[in-house]
Design a protein around this motif. Sequence first.
Motif, PDB file in Angstrom:
ATOM      1  N   ILE A  47       0.847  -1.208   0.000  1.00  0.00           N
ATOM      2  CA  ILE A  47       0.000   0.000   0.000  1.00  0.00           C
ATOM      3  C   ILE A  47       0.878   1.252   0.000  1.00  0.00           C
ATOM      4  O   ILE A  47       0.685   2.181  -0.767  1.00  0.00           O
ATOM      5  CB  ILE A  47      -0.939   0.004   1.229  1.00  0.00           C
ATOM      6  N   ILE A  48       1.890   1.229   0.881  1.00  0.00           N
ATOM      7  CA  ILE A  48       2.720   2.436   1.003  1.00  0.00           C
ATOM      8  C   ILE A  48       3.547   2.655  -0.270  1.00  0.00           C
ATOM      9  O   ILE A  48       3.511   3.727  -0.868  1.00  0.00           O
ATOM     10  CB  ILE A  48       3.663   2.326   2.222  1.00  0.00           C
ATOM     11  N   PHE A  49       4.265   1.606  -0.673  1.00  0.00           N
ATOM     12  CA  PHE A  49       5.229   1.841  -1.750  1.00  0.00           C
ATOM     13  C   PHE A  49       4.623   1.757  -3.147  1.00  0.00           C
ATOM     14  O   PHE A  49       5.173   2.318  -4.079  1.00  0.00           O
ATOM     15  CB  PHE A  49       6.436   0.913  -1.602  1.00  0.00           C
ATOM     16  N   VAL A  50       3.526   1.056  -3.313  1.00  0.00           N
ATOM     17  CA  VAL A  50       2.929   1.016  -4.650  1.00  0.00           C
ATOM     18  C   VAL A  50       1.769   2.018  -4.750  1.00  0.00           C
ATOM     19  O   VAL A  50       1.792   2.933  -5.569  1.00  0.00           O
ATOM     20  CB  VAL A  50       2.458  -0.417  -5.009  1.00  0.00           C
ATOM     21  N   MET A  51       0.786   1.863  -3.856  1.00  0.00           N
ATOM     22  CA  MET A  51      -0.403   2.715  -4.013  1.00  0.00           C
ATOM     23  C   MET A  51      -0.083   4.196  -3.751  1.00  0.00           C
ATOM     24  O   MET A  51      -0.425   5.058  -4.559  1.00  0.00           O
ATOM     25  CB  MET A  51      -1.531   2.228  -3.097  1.00  0.00           C
ATOM     26  N   TYR A  52       0.562   4.475  -2.616  1.00  0.00           N
ATOM     27  CA  TYR A  52       0.830   5.890  -2.317  1.00  0.00           C
ATOM     28  C   TYR A  52       1.838   6.484  -3.297  1.00  0.00           C
ATOM     29  O   TYR A  52       1.705   7.639  -3.705  1.00  0.00           O
ATOM     30  CB  TYR A  52       1.336   6.072  -0.884  1.00  0.00           C
ATOM     31  N   SER A  53       2.838   5.680  -3.693  1.00  0.00           N
ATOM     32  CA  SER A  53       3.812   6.199  -4.664  1.00  0.00           C
ATOM     33  C   SER A  53       3.102   6.560  -5.957  1.00  0.00           C
ATOM     34  O   SER A  53       3.356   7.617  -6.544  1.00  0.00           O
ATOM     35  CB  SER A  53       4.888   5.160  -4.977  1.00  0.00           C
ATOM     36  N   ALA A  54       2.172   5.671  -6.389  1.00  0.00           N
ATOM     37  CA  ALA A  54       1.452   5.941  -7.637  1.00  0.00           C
ATOM     38  C   ALA A  54       0.612   7.208  -7.487  1.00  0.00           C
ATOM     39  O   ALA A  54       0.532   8.041  -8.401  1.00  0.00           O
ATOM     40  CB  ALA A  54       0.571   4.747  -7.998  1.00  0.00           C
TER      41      ALA A  54
END
Length: 426
Positions: free
Chosen positions: A242-249
Amino acid sequence: MKTWFAIPLWQRVIGALILGIAIGYPWGQAGGISFGPLFGYATFEPQDIKIIGDVFIAFIKMLVVPLIFFSLVAGVAAIGDLRKLGSIGWRALLLFVVSGQIAVWLGLALGTFIQPGSGVDTSTIQMGALPDPEPMDWRDTLLNAIPSSPVQVMADVNVLPLIVFSMLIGIGILMAKEEGQPVLKIFDSGSVVMQKVTMIVMELTPFGVFALMAWVAGTLGLDALAALGKLVALNYIGCLLIIFVMYSAMIKFIAKLPVIDFFRGIIDAIAVSYSTASSNATLPVTLRCAERNLGISKPVASFVISLGATVNMNGTAMYLGLATLFGAQIFGVDLSWGDYFLIALLGTVGAIGAAGIPGAGLIMMALVFGAVGVPLETIALVAGIDRIMDMMRTTTNVSGDAAVATTVASMTGEIDKAEMISADDV
Ligand code: ASP
């Protein structure tokens, strides 16, 4: 006594967890211990210590109804306030809802594909909390969701109609405008009071955790410990995705800002949230990071982040999906597609209803479990490891508040991009 409270709660909990396993496992292998003539040569088994854990769980159950009722009413009324912020409010709300849904479905996917709870023999667990749910057709489900007698609903801890009732009261308060304010104050203050009560109950965690881990390790053995280990690992994997994929996106594609600078800007909030396991306790730090390091304007930061701390909990939503599947697998409960959708809905509502305090997600499990027929005993199984997972959930929740605030601020021109990029000097 003083030294006990001087140790941070999370350290006491982890110590209790290790001690519980270290004592419980050999205890179970030895088939119990006898304390000699003093106790009439009675044999004490790991099962006997579970009562301490049961007391802890009973206190947690006590919190379910009042906590959901007060914080959901207050939460719905606060969301309604977003209207005052116009386009900023609606954008924030949309991002809260969409990211929450993605999170809960991620938890469901991880639980379905990796099956953390399968292969554990739970036949030795004495059940009793929940009767097997009768298969209901949609007419019953619909009628059951309507709080025909709100008091009865609370007495029966019937969560679905309780949620409907709480949301309606929240909407009623918004519609009543000025005249609704005194009632809103009662709910706002009630939810703060309930948070304090929860904190008192959480002081029992080390004792509950010790007893529950000794019981799990002693009666269910290594299979159960391995299953719990898998659950912890999946909780971390889900949160990190969630942090590194969703929020980064979100930051890269919607806010169109450099991802590295975003994470560098919130590093203090990450550290504090991980160690306190409380979005509320981290709030001042998150706000400071948002304004000073990310360059978000004060009104947007304070509104979106303060509201996010109570209603935007993607780590908690993901965990509620994952933990429900874990419980279903452990106790062999078959879930239909309809149940998956119900879990997704309740996971989101649970994340809104959960207060930003340690252990809130654990309490909200009762809400989701009850609705899809997963035995509440699952709470006893996972309570011992909840704190370690809570720390990661909270970091996910807090980073999500900052990500949504940054994105909304960027879309509406409420961010000083130069300040965000040169935040190292702060
Ligand atoms: N402790 C979390 C928070 O404060 C909520 C939870 O227990 O999931 O954000």
